[in-house]
Scaffold this active site. Sequence first.
Site, short mmCIF file in Angstrom:
data_model
loop_
_atom_site.label_atom_id
_atom_site.label_comp_id
_atom_site.label_asym_id
_atom_site.label_seq_id
_atom_site.Cartn_x
_atom_site.Cartn_y
_atom_site.Cartn_z
CE1 TYR A 1 -3.83 2.23 0.13
CE2 TYR A 1 -3.60 2.48 2.40
CZ TYR A 1 -4.16 2.78 1.32
OH TYR A 1 -5.17 3.66 1.17
CB SER B 1 1.32 -5.74 2.75
OG SER B 1 0.36 -4.81 3.60
CG ASP C 1 0.40 -8.61 10.16
OD1 ASP C 1 0.36 -7.41 10.34
OD2 ASP C 1 0.42 -9.12 8.74
CG HIS D 1 2.48 -6.02 7.87
ND1 HIS D 1 1.52 -6.81 7.33
CD2 HIS D 1 2.81 -5.04 6.90
CE1 HIS D 1 1.00 -6.49 6.21
NE2 HIS D 1 1.70 -5.49 5.85
#
Length: 322
Positions: free
Chosen positions: A94, A185, A275, A304
């Site tokens: 992202y 992700s 995460d 993460h």
Amino acid sequence: MPSTFDMPLEELSRYRGTNPRPDDFDAYWDAAVAEMNAVDPRIEIIPDEEFQTPFATCSHLWFTGAGGARIHAKLLQPKPVAVPHPAVLMFHGYTGDCGGWLEKLGYAAAGFTVAALDCRGQGGCSEDVGGVRGNTHRGHIIRGLGDAPEKMLYRSIFLDTAQLAKIVMAMDDVDENRVGAMGGSQGGALALACAALEPRVARCAPVHPFLCDYKRVYDLDLAKDAYAELEEYFRKFDPQHRREDEIFRQLGYIDVQHLAPRIKAEVLLATTLRDTVCPPSTQFAAYNKIASTKSLEVYPDFAHEPPPGFAERTYQFMMEMC
């Protein structure tokens, strides 16, 4: 094995998600794919002027996506050409971009065509046509929540992944039945969305996928970091949560867990149990709905972050298509 902060692994293996699935979900995505297929992609392939290798041609691929946006991907084509040969599609995290050339060379050297997408409006070159020039960088989950579901930005981004797959599969030297998708992700979510919307994708290797089970994220009080815009949306536009059910229902259109049953690819998914950005239960909500051949790599002590050795495991997984 220690329990995740989220729920025990045994419960994760049974968890089926919290966020509602709209009743017309399938019709929504069938119409979206039909819209994508009707677009003239106006494909351009332009060799990079600064970076080339003896074993691959490195180019910039441009195509027109939903809404008329010009979408960019880096394209590496092996040489000499072995016909037909496999391909891999790469998707980034992202707000990021498709990355440099170097990290893609291992696949090109092994004889893969490689296409790495720049998500529209984020850190790369792809165009966001939502009213401004340049990037919009963040807020993409909530873009369109105040409008019709067809206006949601991730609808267009998911379609871009499938359109890229379709373009690569149509290349004369690519075997359309040996195309894989991968990413971490947001990239993991997009790899799953790509395989769901372009069912010819043969292999899919996501890492801790984003964009899954939004209500679960909110219920865990983890609408922070990459999901912070969910909390901000409620604070600014629905401070008393009077529209909460409506909002999560609309988010259901772009919830990857609901696309997962469409996947026909063989899936190798990595999940990290500590995460707090993409909580494990949200990832399992998607994984548990995949009906095709699948396997799961669990990393109990990682958050993460890239799980050690999984890039190499993914490479071996994709090499099985050669």
